[in-house]
Design a protein around this motif. Structure first.
Motif, PDB file in Angstrom:
ATOM      1  N   CYS A  83       0.840  -1.201   0.000  1.00 37.85           N
ATOM      2  CA  CYS A  83       0.000   0.000   0.000  1.00 37.85           C
ATOM      3  C   CYS A  83       0.875   1.251   0.000  1.00 37.85           C
ATOM      4  N   HIS A  85       0.274   3.981   1.174  1.00 37.97           N
ATOM      5  CA  HIS A  85       0.115   4.781   2.391  1.00 37.97           C
ATOM      6  C   HIS A  85       1.226   4.420   3.375  1.00 37.97           C
ATOM      7  N   LEU A  86       1.101   3.314   4.083  1.00 34.45           N
ATOM      8  CA  LEU A  86       2.122   2.929   5.062  1.00 34.45           C
ATOM      9  C   LEU A  86       2.663   1.531   4.832  1.00 34.45           C
ATOM     10  N   GLY A  87       2.371   0.961   3.669  1.00 35.70           N
ATOM     11  CA  GLY A  87       3.058  -0.276   3.293  1.00 35.70           C
ATOM     12  C   GLY A  87       2.374  -1.572   3.637  1.00 35.70           C
ATOM     13  N   CYS A  88       1.135  -1.546   4.128  1.00 36.77           N
ATOM     14  CA  CYS A  88       0.431  -2.805   4.386  1.00 36.77           C
ATOM     15  C   CYS A  88       0.179  -3.537   3.068  1.00 36.77           C
ATOM     16  N   CYS A 101      -7.247  -2.022   1.299  1.00 35.83           N
ATOM     17  CA  CYS A 101      -6.210  -2.106   2.322  1.00 35.83           C
ATOM     18  C   CYS A 101      -6.898  -2.155   3.680  1.00 35.83           C
ATOM     19  N   CYS A 103      -5.597  -1.967   6.583  1.00 29.60           N
ATOM     20  CA  CYS A 103      -4.979  -1.187   7.669  1.00 29.60           C
ATOM     21  C   CYS A 103      -5.730   0.112   7.943  1.00 29.60           C
ATOM     22  N   HIS A 104      -5.925   0.928   6.909  1.00 27.69           N
ATOM     23  CA  HIS A 104      -6.580   2.225   7.127  1.00 27.69           C
ATOM     24  C   HIS A 104      -7.673   2.489   6.096  1.00 27.69           C
ATOM     25  N   GLY A 105      -8.049   1.463   5.345  1.00 30.30           N
ATOM     26  CA  GLY A 105      -9.226   1.562   4.499  1.00 30.30           C
ATOM     27  C   GLY A 105      -9.045   2.150   3.115  1.00 30.30           C
ATOM     28  N   SER A 106      -7.831   2.311   2.634  1.00 29.55           N
ATOM     29  CA  SER A 106      -7.688   2.815   1.263  1.00 29.55           C
ATOM     30  C   SER A 106      -8.226   1.786   0.269  1.00 29.55           C
ATOM     31  N   PRO A 118      -6.649   7.123   2.893  1.00 27.86           N
ATOM     32  CA  PRO A 118      -5.502   8.018   3.119  1.00 27.86           C
ATOM     33  C   PRO A 118      -4.306   7.799   2.185  1.00 27.86           C
TER      34      PRO A 118
HETATM   35  S1  FES Z   1      -1.384   1.232   4.887  1.00 28.21           S
HETATM   36 FE1  FES Z   1      -2.982   1.045   3.463  1.00 28.21          FE
HETATM   37  S2  FES Z   1      -4.334   2.594   3.974  1.00 28.21           S
HETATM   38 FE2  FES Z   1      -2.755   2.799   5.408  1.00 28.21          FE
END
Ligand code: FES
Length: 164
Positions: A83, A85-88, A101, A103-106, A118
């Motif tokens: 991802c 965003h933060l790599g999930c 994703c 982790c934070h819903g992207s 995000p």
């Molecule tokens: S790591 Fe995917 S939305 Fe934050």
């Protein structure tokens, strides 16, 4: 007396040989640890699936390449699972027809383009080519940043409920 000298000389040579062998082992270990990796693992070129098996309505996950392979029009694309965003790890949801994703819903459409959440951009892409045997090769050493939010090259609205 001459036996004592021979023994001393023998032990001296034995020590020298041992030190040389330890030095060689150390040099070999250092070279083995520091040499460049062959180009077959992540970071190299990885064979995936036959080009004519790449779907245009879903995405095929290729674990070895950390990649989703799909077809957008005539083009085969390889989307990095990471991802932006933060790599999930982004998961493909067949129910919604989108990448999600957890982790934070992207969320991203099948082309990896940003839909919501995000993440600052769409999913990053690896270089792709089809070899002489018709197999899609993914170059995981070549990464193109995903497109900015708002990019929409395909018209595929969510087709169902989210998986998360
Ligand atoms: S790591 Fe995917 S939305 Fe934050």
């Amino acid at each position: 007396m001459s036996d004592a000298i021979d023994r001393r000389e023998f032990l001296g040579r034995g020590w020298k040989a041992g030190i040389v062998m330890i030095g060689c082992a150390g040099a070999w270990t250092s070279w083995d640890l520091l040499r460049p990796l062959p180009g077959s693992g992540l970071g190299g070129i990885i064979e995936t699936i036959a080009a004519d098996e790449v779907p245009s309505d879903t995405a095929v996950y290729v674990r070895a390449a950390h990649t989703y392979v799909t077809r957008i029009g005539d083009e085969v694309v390889a989307l990095w699972q990471k991802c932006p965003h933060l790599g999930c790890r982004v998961a493909w949801c067949d129910n919604s027809g989108e990448f999600e994703c957890a982790c934070h819903g992207s969320r991203f459409n099948r082309a990896g383009e940003h839909r919501s959440g995000p993440a600052p951009r769409g999913m990053d892409r690896f270089g792709v080519r089809v070899n002489e045997q018709g197999i899609v090769e993914v170059d995981t050493g070549t990464v193109a940043k995903g497109p900015p939010p708002g990019t929409a090259t395909i018209e595929e609205p969510p087709r169902g409920e989210s998986c998360s």
